[in-house]
Design a protein around this motif. Sequence first.
Motif, PDB file in Angstrom:
ATOM      1  N   ASN A  32      31.615  48.770  32.670  1.00 50.93           N
ATOM      2  CA  ASN A  32      31.392  48.508  31.242  1.00 50.93           C
ATOM      3  C   ASN A  32      32.058  49.541  30.339  1.00 50.93           C
ATOM      4  O   ASN A  32      31.871  49.534  29.130  1.00 50.93           O
TER       5      ASN A  32
ATOM      6  N   TYR B  16      31.674  52.958  30.603  1.00 48.37           N
ATOM      7  CA  TYR B  16      30.915  54.205  30.496  1.00 48.37           C
ATOM      8  C   TYR B  16      31.678  55.343  31.159  1.00 48.37           C
ATOM      9  O   TYR B  16      32.156  55.221  32.292  1.00 48.37           O
TER      10      TYR B  16
ATOM     11  N   GLU C  90      29.629  49.141  23.824  1.00 45.20           N
ATOM     12  CA  GLU C  90      29.364  48.149  24.862  1.00 45.20           C
ATOM     13  C   GLU C  90      28.823  48.794  26.131  1.00 45.20           C
ATOM     14  O   GLU C  90      28.205  48.138  26.957  1.00 45.20           O
ATOM     15  N   ALA C  91      29.057  50.121  26.285  1.00 45.16           N
ATOM     16  CA  ALA C  91      28.562  50.796  27.485  1.00 45.16           C
ATOM     17  C   ALA C  91      27.067  51.072  27.404  1.00 45.16           C
ATOM     18  O   ALA C  91      26.452  51.443  28.386  1.00 45.16           O
TER      19      ALA C  91
ATOM     20  N   HIS D 183      23.264  51.038  27.668  1.00 41.58           N
ATOM     21  CA  HIS D 183      22.346  50.283  28.538  1.00 41.58           C
ATOM     22  C   HIS D 183      21.074  49.911  27.792  1.00 41.58           C
ATOM     23  O   HIS D 183      20.144  49.385  28.379  1.00 41.58           O
TER      24      HIS D 183
ATOM     25  N   TYR E 123      20.323  46.236  27.767  1.00 32.01           N
ATOM     26  CA  TYR E 123      19.922  45.839  29.119  1.00 32.01           C
ATOM     27  C   TYR E 123      18.447  46.162  29.355  1.00 32.01           C
ATOM     28  O   TYR E 123      17.688  45.350  29.874  1.00 32.01           O
TER      29      TYR E 123
ATOM     30  N   PRO F 182      26.263  40.412  29.036  1.00 35.11           N
ATOM     31  CA  PRO F 182      27.067  41.282  28.168  1.00 35.11           C
ATOM     32  C   PRO F 182      27.471  40.609  26.861  1.00 35.11           C
ATOM     33  O   PRO F 182      27.479  41.248  25.801  1.00 35.11           O
TER      34      PRO F 182
ATOM     35  N   LYS G 133      26.512  41.975  23.127  1.00 35.25           N
ATOM     36  CA  LYS G 133      27.539  42.269  22.124  1.00 35.25           C
ATOM     37  C   LYS G 133      27.262  41.522  20.825  1.00 35.25           C
ATOM     38  O   LYS G 133      27.433  42.047  19.726  1.00 35.25           O
TER      39      LYS G 133
END
Length: 590
Positions: free
Chosen positions: A399, A401, A437-438, A440, A443, A450, A454
Amino acid sequence: MATAATTSAAAVPAGGSRRQHQHPHRPGLRPRPRPSSPRRLHRLRLPAAGAGAGAAASSPSTSSSSSTTPPPAEGGGRLVAELVGAFNELTRRMGEDLATSSSSRLLFRALKLALPALRDGGGDRALARALVVAASLADLQMDAEVISAGILREALDAGAISMRDVKSQIGISIAHLLHESLRLKHAPSKLDVVDDESASALRKFCLSYYDIRAVILELVLKLDMMRHLDCLPKYLQRTKSLEVLKIYAPLAHAVGAGNLSLELEDLSFRYLFPHSYDHIDQWLRSQETENKLLIDSYKEQLLLALKDDDELSQIVQGISIQGRYKSRFSTMKKLVKDGRKPEEVNDILALRVILEPQCSGTSSNWGPRACHRTHEIIQALWKEVPGRTKDYITRPKGNGYQSLHIAIDVSEPGKMRPLMEIQIRTKEMHKFAVGGEASHSLYKGGLTDPGEAKRLKAIMLAAAELAALRLRDLPASGQGDSDCRNRAFCQLDKNGDGRISIEELTEVMEDLGAGGKDAEELMHLLDADSDGSLSTDEFETFQRQIELMRSLEDKDDHYRKILKEKLQTIDSAGLIQVYRKELGDKLLVS
């Protein structure tokens, strides 16, 4: 930490001039009754010349001493002091970028509506809780609309104001936020939160279909509720804690409020599993003082070593090191869910190094090189644990990170300690990790797709941008307070002539439910040059008095917490019971 909850300011004299009828601009408010005993508060005394109004209402036997008698606790002067103190505290927490002139006016109106309403409806405690909520929202860098909604929500829940009052006196956007947060408040009652799928679906629904700012407002309100859960029956404590653990703590992760989420988890854990919480709490407390000192010591050592390194100083223009001590709930998950022993929980202590590479360099590799050079310096300082290094800079995660993770053994001969984790990254890598986007966070909030994560990030940013557009400062035109040095003074100086007149002060007093005589007494007290108005210098003297009393009350709260913790420690050793027996059970411990 100074909070907006401690807004009991330097009280000022107020005669018995409070209006006893309903104010025409404040529908639904009742006259405030005098308290039976005045609150502990430092009070300024009027000189003899200013005691006329108070003496006129006194009996003949007391009129001769009225100039030296402390005034009643509930006066217009005190309300103005609380208004100014709370306003200054919140705008300071918001910062210059968010505390625009438009935001300041909105916040001032919300405080004027909420303060007297909360005093009528719930007294000091309700007002303090409302201001703590507002301060938390300001610390999260929320805009003035969200902070204002946080102030008003307590008064709305208490029935002290109505939604119609909010719409007419504050604005439709604040009413919308309050309406959304009230819908969120009752959302968990519609389903079985014990079921993981139902809880996950509700979290997704909240993030997709509610104003994200209303979600954050409700999260802060839930944290305030959890901090005061002791007053509820045990079955309600556990029901509400389960809702928070299943719904709201993951939501806090999802919107990026990590510290908020950690506290919600810890408080839920405490009420759901009190015995397990006590065991872990005692284990962490047994190491906490030493470990926190260790974190501070290692931060200082590492910062000095990094700044003294010649190679690093050539490629880095800024270095920041953050320390962290593991939460109770997170420790419980490591011990119970993962089946680890206490000595195997490796990230109780953690440091994060954030580097800012030079901007003028020609090499795009300076960021990764700075991170690896920092790793080399740490290896020279301390003992690195083999096989625990994770280099996500050379090999980023899928992703995107990027970070370098290492584990350090901080044990000494004869003294075993948990390993300390150190994360190394650049400022850009950190920004991408926590907000891009990295991240978490979505999540953890229950969103594994994803694309959906976003899309929700875009919704959050759009809501923030729309609020910023509404609250932006327009170009100055003739009058206005966009360049005003003292924001609180500008809210009172309605005509912008640089002085607060008795008419302007009376208007604020009436908005707060007080009257003209209170305004005259306050003017007499603050008007040093006796010209019938207040200059910025005279008003700033008043503000300094307010801040002095706020700082004293903050210290008093701090000392009380320390004493309470000490007494609880003694009590756990059985000493308090001995004292009680010797004193005939007359020793009271709060």
